[in-house]
Design a protein around this motif. Structure first.
Motif, PDB file in Angstrom:
ATOM      1  N   PRO A  97       0.937  -1.477  -0.134  1.00  0.00           N
ATOM      2  CA  PRO A  97      -0.185  -0.114   0.273  1.00  0.00           C
ATOM      3  C   PRO A  97       0.958   1.318   0.048  1.00  0.00           C
ATOM      4  O   PRO A  97       2.288   1.359   0.430  1.00  0.00           O
ATOM      5  CB  PRO A  97      -1.245  -0.364   1.098  1.00  0.00           C
ATOM      6  CG  PRO A  97       0.480  -0.762   2.170  1.00  0.00           C
ATOM      7  CD  PRO A  97       0.797  -2.062   1.376  1.00  0.00           C
ATOM      8  N   LEU A  98       0.474   2.222  -1.475  1.00  0.00           N
ATOM      9  CA  LEU A  98       1.196   2.748  -0.701  1.00  0.00           C
ATOM     10  C   LEU A  98       0.930   4.820  -0.300  1.00  0.00           C
ATOM     11  O   LEU A  98      -0.632   4.400  -0.929  1.00  0.00           O
ATOM     12  CB  LEU A  98       2.236   4.145  -2.513  1.00  0.00           C
ATOM     13  CG  LEU A  98       2.224   2.662  -3.209  1.00  0.00           C
ATOM     14  CD1 LEU A  98       3.397   2.675  -4.689  1.00  0.00           C
ATOM     15  CD2 LEU A  98       3.495   1.874  -2.325  1.00  0.00           C
ATOM     16  N   HIS A  99       1.469   5.312  -0.187  1.00  0.00           N
ATOM     17  CA  HIS A  99       0.295   6.532   0.505  1.00  0.00           C
ATOM     18  C   HIS A  99       1.432   8.285   0.119  1.00  0.00           C
ATOM     19  O   HIS A  99       0.613   9.365   0.772  1.00  0.00           O
ATOM     20  CB  HIS A  99       0.838   6.484   2.229  1.00  0.00           C
ATOM     21  CG  HIS A  99       1.884   6.885   2.885  1.00  0.00           C
ATOM     22  ND1 HIS A  99       1.337   8.287   3.396  1.00  0.00           N
ATOM     23  CD2 HIS A  99       3.237   6.728   3.384  1.00  0.00           C
ATOM     24  CE1 HIS A  99       2.825   9.269   4.103  1.00  0.00           C
ATOM     25  NE2 HIS A  99       3.309   6.911   3.697  1.00  0.00           N
ATOM     26  N   GLY A 100       2.397   7.754  -0.978  1.00  0.00           N
ATOM     27  CA  GLY A 100       3.562   8.944  -0.869  1.00  0.00           C
ATOM     28  C   GLY A 100       3.987   8.884  -2.352  1.00  0.00           C
ATOM     29  O   GLY A 100       5.181   7.720  -2.404  1.00  0.00           O
ATOM     30  N   ALA A 101       3.784   9.881  -3.144  1.00  0.00           N
ATOM     31  CA  ALA A 101       5.084   9.908  -4.545  1.00  0.00           C
ATOM     32  C   ALA A 101       5.156  11.630  -4.454  1.00  0.00           C
ATOM     33  O   ALA A 101       4.028  12.571  -4.775  1.00  0.00           O
ATOM     34  CB  ALA A 101       4.370   9.806  -5.712  1.00  0.00           C
ATOM     35  N   GLU A 102       6.119  11.669  -4.850  1.00  0.00           N
ATOM     36  CA  GLU A 102       6.977  13.337  -5.251  1.00  0.00           C
ATOM     37  C   GLU A 102       8.289  13.390  -5.469  1.00  0.00           C
ATOM     38  O   GLU A 102       8.937  12.374  -5.155  1.00  0.00           O
ATOM     39  CB  GLU A 102       7.236  13.619  -3.501  1.00  0.00           C
ATOM     40  CG  GLU A 102       7.510  15.618  -2.947  1.00  0.00           C
ATOM     41  CD  GLU A 102       7.573  15.468  -1.873  1.00  0.00           C
ATOM     42  OE1 GLU A 102       8.045  16.760  -1.893  1.00  0.00           O
ATOM     43  OE2 GLU A 102       7.675  15.021  -0.319  1.00  0.00           O
ATOM     44  N   VAL A 103       8.516  14.092  -6.392  1.00  0.00           N
ATOM     45  CA  VAL A 103       9.523  14.833  -7.226  1.00  0.00           C
ATOM     46  C   VAL A 103      10.142  15.236  -6.181  1.00  0.00           C
ATOM     47  O   VAL A 103      10.053  16.157  -5.297  1.00  0.00           O
ATOM     48  CB  VAL A 103       9.299  15.254  -8.398  1.00  0.00           C
ATOM     49  CG1 VAL A 103      10.602  15.948  -8.910  1.00  0.00           C
ATOM     50  CG2 VAL A 103       8.378  14.373  -9.321  1.00  0.00           C
ATOM     51  N   VAL A 104      11.406  14.710  -5.816  1.00  0.00           N
ATOM     52  CA  VAL A 104      12.384  15.282  -5.069  1.00  0.00           C
ATOM     53  C   VAL A 104      13.991  15.879  -5.619  1.00  0.00           C
ATOM     54  O   VAL A 104      13.807  15.312  -6.737  1.00  0.00           O
ATOM     55  CB  VAL A 104      13.100  14.077  -4.062  1.00  0.00           C
ATOM     56  CG1 VAL A 104      11.841  14.509  -3.011  1.00  0.00           C
ATOM     57  CG2 VAL A 104      13.140  12.858  -4.035  1.00  0.00           C
ATOM     58  N   ALA A 105      14.582  15.796  -4.907  1.00  0.00           N
ATOM     59  CA  ALA A 105      16.476  16.145  -6.058  1.00  0.00           C
ATOM     60  C   ALA A 105      16.996  15.097  -6.573  1.00  0.00           C
ATOM     61  O   ALA A 105      17.626  15.190  -7.867  1.00  0.00           O
ATOM     62  CB  ALA A 105      17.317  16.647  -4.692  1.00  0.00           C
ATOM     63  N   GLU A 106      16.298  13.486  -5.415  1.00  0.00           N
ATOM     64  CA  GLU A 106      17.610  12.422  -6.332  1.00  0.00           C
ATOM     65  C   GLU A 106      16.539  11.994  -7.464  1.00  0.00           C
ATOM     66  O   GLU A 106      16.622  10.828  -8.545  1.00  0.00           O
ATOM     67  CB  GLU A 106      17.547  11.331  -5.402  1.00  0.00           C
ATOM     68  CG  GLU A 106      18.523  12.031  -4.235  1.00  0.00           C
ATOM     69  CD  GLU A 106      17.742  12.178  -2.975  1.00  0.00           C
ATOM     70  OE1 GLU A 106      16.463  13.043  -3.169  1.00  0.00           O
ATOM     71  OE2 GLU A 106      17.774  13.030  -1.964  1.00  0.00           O
ATOM     72  N   GLY A 107      14.837  12.208  -7.255  1.00  0.00           N
ATOM     73  CA  GLY A 107      13.772  11.288  -8.532  1.00  0.00           C
ATOM     74  C   GLY A 107      12.703  11.812  -7.878  1.00  0.00           C
ATOM     75  O   GLY A 107      12.227  12.387  -7.033  1.00  0.00           O
ATOM     76  N   LEU A 108      12.001  10.214  -8.167  1.00  0.00           N
ATOM     77  CA  LEU A 108      10.792  10.391  -8.308  1.00  0.00           C
ATOM     78  C   LEU A 108      10.517   9.465  -6.801  1.00  0.00           C
ATOM     79  O   LEU A 108      11.330   8.374  -7.184  1.00  0.00           O
ATOM     80  CB  LEU A 108       9.965   9.585  -8.870  1.00  0.00           C
ATOM     81  CG  LEU A 108       8.814  10.134  -8.826  1.00  0.00           C
ATOM     82  CD1 LEU A 108       7.364  10.621  -7.844  1.00  0.00           C
ATOM     83  CD2 LEU A 108       7.705   9.278  -9.766  1.00  0.00           C
ATOM     84  N   ARG A 109      10.439   9.540  -5.515  1.00  0.00           N
ATOM     85  CA  ARG A 109      10.567   8.756  -4.327  1.00  0.00           C
ATOM     86  C   ARG A 109       9.109   7.867  -4.301  1.00  0.00           C
ATOM     87  O   ARG A 109       8.148   9.165  -4.443  1.00  0.00           O
ATOM     88  CB  ARG A 109      10.471  10.037  -3.089  1.00  0.00           C
ATOM     89  CG  ARG A 109       9.838  10.421  -2.923  1.00  0.00           C
ATOM     90  CD  ARG A 109      10.674  11.201  -1.351  1.00  0.00           C
ATOM     91  NE  ARG A 109       9.875  12.130  -0.801  1.00  0.00           N
ATOM     92  CZ  ARG A 109      10.477  12.597   0.341  1.00  0.00           C
ATOM     93  NH1 ARG A 109      11.349  13.148   1.067  1.00  0.00           N
ATOM     94  NH2 ARG A 109       9.264  13.599   0.906  1.00  0.00           N
ATOM     95  N   VAL A 110       9.116   7.390  -3.281  1.00  0.00           N
ATOM     96  CA  VAL A 110       7.612   6.734  -3.096  1.00  0.00           C
ATOM     97  C   VAL A 110       7.916   5.927  -2.139  1.00  0.00           C
ATOM     98  O   VAL A 110       8.963   5.291  -1.869  1.00  0.00           O
ATOM     99  CB  VAL A 110       7.396   5.823  -4.214  1.00  0.00           C
ATOM    100  CG1 VAL A 110       5.719   4.470  -3.568  1.00  0.00           C
ATOM    101  CG2 VAL A 110       7.413   6.503  -5.861  1.00  0.00           C
ATOM    102  N   CYS A 111       6.200   6.588  -1.567  1.00  0.00           N
ATOM    103  CA  CYS A 111       6.609   5.518   0.459  1.00  0.00           C
ATOM    104  C   CYS A 111       5.399   5.074   0.523  1.00  0.00           C
ATOM    105  O   CYS A 111       4.511   5.138  -0.061  1.00  0.00           O
ATOM    106  CB  CYS A 111       6.314   6.747   2.068  1.00  0.00           C
ATOM    107  SG  CYS A 111       8.032   8.406   1.176  1.00  0.00           S
ATOM    108  N   VAL A 112       5.662   4.419   0.948  1.00  0.00           N
ATOM    109  CA  VAL A 112       4.799   2.790   1.500  1.00  0.00           C
ATOM    110  C   VAL A 112       4.106   3.527   2.811  1.00  0.00           C
ATOM    111  O   VAL A 112       4.577   4.419   4.094  1.00  0.00           O
ATOM    112  CB  VAL A 112       4.944   1.489   1.890  1.00  0.00           C
ATOM    113  CG1 VAL A 112       4.546   0.583   2.143  1.00  0.00           C
ATOM    114  CG2 VAL A 112       6.428   1.289   0.683  1.00  0.00           C
ATOM    115  N   ASP A 113       2.813   3.133   2.635  1.00  0.00           N
ATOM    116  CA  ASP A 113       2.270   3.157   3.984  1.00  0.00           C
ATOM    117  C   ASP A 113       2.209   1.890   4.873  1.00  0.00           C
ATOM    118  O   ASP A 113       2.296   0.845   4.949  1.00  0.00           O
ATOM    119  CB  ASP A 113       0.161   3.173   3.688  1.00  0.00           C
ATOM    120  CG  ASP A 113      -0.452   2.976   5.046  1.00  0.00           C
ATOM    121  OD1 ASP A 113       0.455   3.552   6.523  1.00  0.00           O
ATOM    122  OD2 ASP A 113      -1.327   3.454   4.738  1.00  0.00           O
TER     123      ASP A 113
END
Length: 570
Positions: A97-113
């Motif tokens: 389950p995912l709860h966050g996706a954001e473009v940051v300096a390193e690339g596109l990061r995804v966080c799991v719930d």
């Protein structure tokens, strides 16, 4: 089709879903396609996402699609909002389950719930301790050439360390392949109660035996006859006879009895790949016939309704001889697929030890180290059993932690000793497994004394209380990926090319356990799991106990794959 809510989480399933989330927008979304650099899509990077594993990176992301990937897919690496939404809504069987996706300096990061993942995994932890793939069908015959003798029985004092390594690798492979559904058999059978079978049993190896009086001569005669009638037999030299005074000499009689097989023809006519080009004509020896008869015996007892694969687990020094043996078996009519698991040499700078001497050295070092740490309590049968298992763990980790094709260098100077402290392989792993046993013994004793209540159902717990970075690291790096690690040897056996050599990554179980033990030890040294018996602290304590209970079962499963029982105390 497996229900998404019921299927265990898999890293590989999550990465596939994230890959699809990027690619589908490139193919199907018209607005996004116009902002893409279309000429790069056919040559997009092979790997779009990376699973994070370091504690530092896991503080702010779990998966990353780096800038190099984004630049290859989108103009100036700018990810359209529609793609972000697509990534965040990624789902499917086994997808975390995912709860966050954001473009940051390193690339596109995804966080799991994290709380949702903790709840699902820890409520059904047993599902993460079995291979992730479907149960496979097939027979695997694990042949260990080092154990084949006919006239001179091998002993623990003649067994080399390189040969011992092949035995332990064959034993480990057998456990892994059985877990994946294969029917596994071993060759050769060893005389029961002999020196060599007792020696390898002391290391936890389970190997088939036959009575001391057992004979395989009937099958040996049949193998010889099959080779004599083989279409690959060379007859020209054997027809030559040396006569003296009209009578055949002993030399001539010997020539007539010789059986020579053209192995190059076997390889070429059967289209086999990867064999040594110098394989030529081979004179069949008595020892080889005995070896082939043992293989025939085990193969004849296997299930003929499924395909058989024979894995010859051999040292690099004996690889050429084993290729000869494999082709001779082919020439005699055997049809099973044959592969070689080739093991690098074992080096002992400054000393030359047999397998028996090596085991005795490690046992005496283990006893000495235990006496230095625990003093006079190191006595009696319980401690004898602990030292035996710890010695076996030390030996297995020393010989199995390196890629099987690479050499192993052992420190065998007597003054070197075996430490019971620090991340040094088997001892360190067993020690941390024992710490979990001690923890739960303390908790259960507290329950009996009325200090702590029983752990409630996971549905009654709030897993958002698991905020310490080591907790997510243990779940994400070890509990969730473990089942995929168990599945690797069978997957490699099925998918790797048809060459004679196969690399089954036998080092991964040991490396996994050592890495797990380092991270668990770091966490356990920082966190006081059994806190004060105050009701407002119980939820976090119960969540941690469920996590560590799953971790304990993972330890037991991984150690069992190495035929090592857990140590209840240290």
């Amino acid at each position: 089709m497996e229900n998404e809510e019921e299927s265990p989480f898999r890293i590989i399933s999550t990465v596939r879903a994230l890959n699809s989330a990027l690619r589908d927008k490139l193919r199907d979304d018209t607005e996004t396609t116009r902002s893409c650099r279309g000429d790069r899509v056919p040559n997009e990077p092979e790997k779009l996402w990376f699973k994070e594993s370091s504690a530092k990176n896991l503080r702010n992301r779990d998966f990353l699609s780096p800038n190099t990937v984004l630049t290859a897919l989108y103009d100036d690496g700018q990810v359209p909002p529609a793609v972000l939404n697509n990534v965040l809504s990624a789902h499917g069987s086994g997808v975390l389950p995912l709860h966050g996706a954001e473009v940051v300096a390193e690339g596109l990061r995804v966080c799991v719930d994290h709380p949702a993942a903790f709840r699902r995994v820890l409520s059904r932890a047993a599902e993460y301790l079995i291979p992730s793939g479907a149960q496979r069908e097939g027979c695997v015959l694990l042949n260990c050439p080092a154990l084949h003798t006919r006239d001179t029985h091998i002993t623990s004092h003649t067994l080399t360390l390189g040969q011992l390594r092949t035995v332990l690798i064959a034993d480990h492979l057998g456990v892994l392949l059985r877990r994946q559904g294969y029917s596994v058999s071993y060759c050769p059978a060893l005389p029961e109660d002999g020196d060599i079978i007792n020696f390898i049993k002391a290391l936890g190896v389970d190997w088939p035996t036959v009575p001391v009086s057992w004979s395989n001569e009937g099958r040996e005669q049949k193998v010889l006859e099959d080779l004599q009638c083989s279409p690959y037999r060379e007859m020209e030299c054997e027809k030559e006879k040396t006569r003296r005074n009209g009578e055949e000499t002993e030399e001539g009689k010997h020539r007539e009895r010789e059986v020579k097989i053209n192995l190059k023809e076997v390889v070429q006519e059967q289209g086999l790949q990867g064999y040594d080009p110098s394989l030529g004509t081979c004179t069949v020896q008595r020892e080889t016939i005995a070896h082939l008869a043992q293989l025939d015996r085990v193969a004849a007892a296997a299930d003929t309704s499924v395909a058989m694969t024979v894995l010859h687990v051999t040292s690099c020094q004996d690889e050429f001889r084993q290729q000869q043996t494999a082709m001779l078996w082919r020439a005699s009519g055997a049809t099973a697929t044959q592969r070689l698991v080739v093991c690098g040499p074992v080096k002992t700078p400054g000393a030359q030890l047999s397998a028996a001497q090596y085991l005795q050295l490690r046992r005496s070092q283990m006893k000495e180290a235990s006496e230095m740490k625990y003093g006079e309590q190191v006595e009696g049968q319980t401690w004898d059993d602990i030292i035996r298992v710890m010695t076996s763990a030390t030996v297995r980790f020393e010989l199995l932690s390196t890629v099987h094709t690479s050499p192993v260098t052992l420190e065998v100077q007597k003054e070197g000793g075996v430490s019971t402290k620090g991340p040094r392989g088997g001892v360190f792993v067993m020690y941390n497994c024992a710490r979990l046993h001690t923890l739960f013994s303390s908790y259960e004793r507290g329950v009996q004394e009325g200090i702590y209540p029983e752990i409630p159902e996971s549905s009654a717990l709030d897993f958002s209380s698991l905020k310490e970075e080591g907790e997510w690291l243990l779940l994400f790096n070890y509990l969730i990926p473990y089942s995929e690690l168990l599945d690797q040897s069978g997957r490699t056996l099925e998918l790797e090319g048809g060459g004679v050599r196969v690399n089954l990554k036998t080092e991964q179980a040991c490396k996994f356990l050592v890495s797990l033990s380092k991270d668990f030890s770091s966490y356990y040294n920082r966190v006081h799991v059994l806190g004060e018996p105050l009701p407002h602290l119980f939820n976090q304590m119960f969540c941690r106990l469920l996590l560590l209970s799953a971790l304990r079962e993972l330890y037991h499963s991984a150690l069992d794959a190495l035929n090592l029982p857990p140590i209840p105390q240290l």
